[in-house]
Design an enzyme around this catalytic site. Structure first.
Site, PDB file in Angstrom:
ATOM      1  N   ASP A   1       0.868  -1.181   0.000  1.00 19.61           N
ATOM      2  CA  ASP A   1       0.000   0.000   0.000  1.00 19.61           C
ATOM      3  C   ASP A   1       0.907   1.234   0.000  1.00 19.61           C
ATOM      4  O   ASP A   1       1.516   1.568   1.006  1.00 19.61           O
ATOM      5  CB  ASP A   1      -0.891  -0.051   1.245  1.00 19.61           C
ATOM      6  CG  ASP A   1      -1.681   1.238   1.475  1.00 19.61           C
ATOM      7  OD1 ASP A   1      -1.460   2.233   0.759  1.00 19.61           O
ATOM      8  OD2 ASP A   1      -2.510   1.257   2.402  1.00 19.61           O
TER       9      ASP A   1
ATOM     10  N   LYS B   1      -3.273  12.452  -3.259  1.00 26.93           N
ATOM     11  CA  LYS B   1      -2.315  12.712  -2.185  1.00 26.93           C
ATOM     12  C   LYS B   1      -0.977  13.198  -2.734  1.00 26.93           C
ATOM     13  O   LYS B   1      -0.019  13.397  -1.997  1.00 26.93           O
ATOM     14  CB  LYS B   1      -2.097  11.444  -1.350  1.00 26.93           C
ATOM     15  CG  LYS B   1      -3.329  11.014  -0.544  1.00 26.93           C
ATOM     16  CD  LYS B   1      -2.985   9.869   0.381  1.00 26.93           C
ATOM     17  CE  LYS B   1      -4.195   9.088   0.852  1.00 26.93           C
ATOM     18  NZ  LYS B   1      -5.084   9.839   1.746  1.00 26.93           N
TER      19      LYS B   1
END
Lengths: 425, 161
Positions: free
Chosen positions: A218, A244
């Protein structure tokens, strides 16, 4: 003041690309930035939740809608060809960014969560059974933890959690015990969104591969903040989100090794992912399109590539250095307080975020008071409820940094925390 | 970049919206009221002989509230309320204030109460993100009463929308 010289990147020039950083806050939330009470400068320290979007990326979106808006892979007409080329090349750009071989290894998804679910459904439901185990860490984000937990329930597989030690590091001896011949998948977070821990994912990949297991990394907090090379870490899957790292929401990427993606069945069925359809049978389009059913997020995909270009222009080594500098500064300043608990590894060994609690002040009260200073931080469980349970806390406050942040903004946070402490003392 | 520097607590209190929430439209009395209830909660603890007991939480916040209620002999009027729990100033002060407010109220009147009554009791503006903190205790007592009267069958109240 000469502050700019002391950063690894040109923060002043970067800030000029983000007009939102100049707005004022404090007014009615139904009229953003427009009200008479909007009189406080914004100090945005919630980048692990989402980053801001530079002009270059906003322009990539508006260029598409103003100039060549069309569906992809559908038409022979000029606009469709232009959109298709830009959308496909965006996959190449993202592939280069993380060291993938090419577009066939990059599936665009909605976000990291969807990438986790794609693999869990398309690979996990088929491959997992009651004799298998899935190994996660205790610091997993819900995107990974809940997904594998639920897929394991359906398939009868066992879920195991690698222990997090008192300093916020993964217990690698425990990992070596847990990962055994029953293990089919190891799914671990690269940089913890709560602890800031940078996990040794290449070592975990070796452990997984020693037992013929796959590893899913991840990268939601790592790809935006440091150089990533999926081949060097030998990840089988790697996922991250555009929003992000200066990109838009609604777009993320799943990297998968070509042979593994090739062997997997589709996750979503529909248009664009097929090659030949009859009333009885269908065959699938080549990678990565096999996994991108329906009209994709075209503008977002193209803008995702613009965000990658923006980050590479700054340089990911320099981005990492800036993140580490701010994390250490925030860690040191928060450590000046008595009665402040900071979670995770020391200030000089973490990603660009700091989660903490102030004794006697609930994280939500803290976040509300800090907000009155114009300082935006996250408060809550950061989608890691089991980790918070382990830490014995219901919630924490988290400040997280990006390329446009400065030490002065962290000083504002410290002033605000001081006021909150005084109020509740 | 603008740097406002440290503020004195007094000028800070006078300016900022969250303090309005804690102190009530700029009035010290309300600030004292909510912070006082948070720091010195009233009727805090557990009753030995509650007529009914109920628990609730805001899962996303981690606020928890347990309420004990004792009814009068008429089985209808609230005689005494105590609470325990953990959470932010708003959730805990709201619970504390309710324990003072509710004795003498009937279960029928309790069922009629809504979030406006809680906001009025707190005497402050509550931001949309925090309203569930404010109403948690009220909802726990209301659900506890419904369970007591056989109108509801749940183990725990949550305020998630």
């Amino acid at each position: 003041m000469g502050v700019q010289e002391s950063y690894p990147i040109d923060v002043e020039a970067i800030r000029a690309d983000f007009p939102i950083l100049d707005r004022l806050v404090g007014g009615d939330v139904e009229t953003p930035g427009q009200g008479p009470d909007d009189d406080t400068p914004l100090y945005y320290l919630d980048n692990a939740a989402t980053s801001h979007t530079p002009e270059q990326v906003v322009e990539a979106i508006s260029d598409y809608y103003r100039g060549y808006n069309a569906n992809v892979h559908r038409g022979i007409h000029q606009l469709s060809q232009e959109a298709s080329v830009a959308y496909e090349e965006a996959h190449d750009t993202v592939a280069d960014f993380i060291g993938a071989a090419g577009r066939e290894e990059i599936v665009f998804t909605k976000n990291t969560t969807e990438a986790e679910n794609l693999v869990a459904y398309a690979w996990g439901l088929t491959e997992l059974g009651p004799d298998d185990s899935v190994v996660l860490s205790e610091m997993e984000h819900h995107a990974s933890l809940v997904t594998w937990q639920q897929i394991a329930k359906r398939t009868g597989a066992e879920v195991r959690y690698i222990r997090v030690d008192d300093d916020g590091y993964l217990d690698m001896d425990h990992a070596a015990e847990l990962i055994d011949d029953s293990t089919a998948m190891v799914s671990v977070v690269h940089v913890s969104n709560t602890l800031g821990t940078v996990n040794p994912v290449a070592d975990l990949a070796d452990l997984a591969h020693d037992h013929d297991a796959l590893i899913f990394v991840d990268g939601a907090q790592s790809a935006p903040t440091r150089p990533v090379d999926v081949e060097a870490m030998d990840a089988d899957f790697f996922a991250f989100s555009g929003h992000k790292m200066c990109g838009p929401t609604g777009i993320g990427a799943l990297y998968g090794k070509e042979a593994i993606l090739e062997s997997m069945q589709p996750y979503l069925y529909g248009g664009d992912m097929i090659r030949r359809v009859t009333y009885e049978e269908s065959t699938w389009e080549d990678l990565p399109w096999k996994f991108e059913a329906g009209t994709p997020s075209i503008a977002q995909g193209i803008a995702f590539a613009a965000a990658v270009d923006y980050m590479e222009e700054i340089g990911m080594d320099a981005v990492q250095a800036h993140e580490e500098l701010l994390a250490e500064y925030a860690y040191d300043r928060l450590s000046e307080f008595d009665g402040v608990d900071i979670y995770g590894p020391p200030g000089d060994d973490r990603g660009g975020l700091v989660a903490f609690n102030v004794e006697g002040v609930h994280a939500h009260d803290l976040s509300s008071i800090v907000n009155d200073h114009g300082v935006a931080i996250r408060a809550g469980d950061h989608c890691t409820q089991p980790l918070h349970d382990k830490l014995g806390i219901a919630a924490s406050a988290r400040a997280s940094f990006y390329v446009y942040n400065t030490r002065e903004e962290i000083d504002e946070l410290i002033d605000a925390v001081t006021d909150a402490r005084d109020l509740f003392a | 970049m603008a740097h406002t520097g440290p503020r004195t607590p007094e000028s800070f209190y006078a300016k900022v919206p969250y303090l309005k929430l804690l102190m009530g439209m700029g009035s010290d009395m309300y600030r004292q009221q909510i912070l006082d209830h948070y720091k010195n909660p009233r009727n805090h603890g557990e009753l030995e002989d509650p007529t009914f007991t109920h628990v609730g939480e805001n899962p996303s916040c981690g606020d928890t509230i347990k309420i004990d209620v004792r009814l009068d002999d008429d089985g209808e009027t609230i005689d005494y309320v105590s609470f325990s729990g953990d959470g932010c100033a708003i959730s805990q002060a709201s619970a504390s204030m309710l324990t003072e407010r509710l004795p003498g109220t009937t279960l029928g009147e309790l069922a009629e109460m809504d979030r406006d009554d809680v906001v009025e009791m707190l005497g402050v503006d509550i931001s949309p993100m925090r309203i569930k903190c404010a109403v948690l205790a009220e909802k726990v007592i209301q659900d506890g009463a419904k369970i007591h009267e056989g109108d509801l069958d749940i183990d725990e109240t949550t305020t998630e929308e």
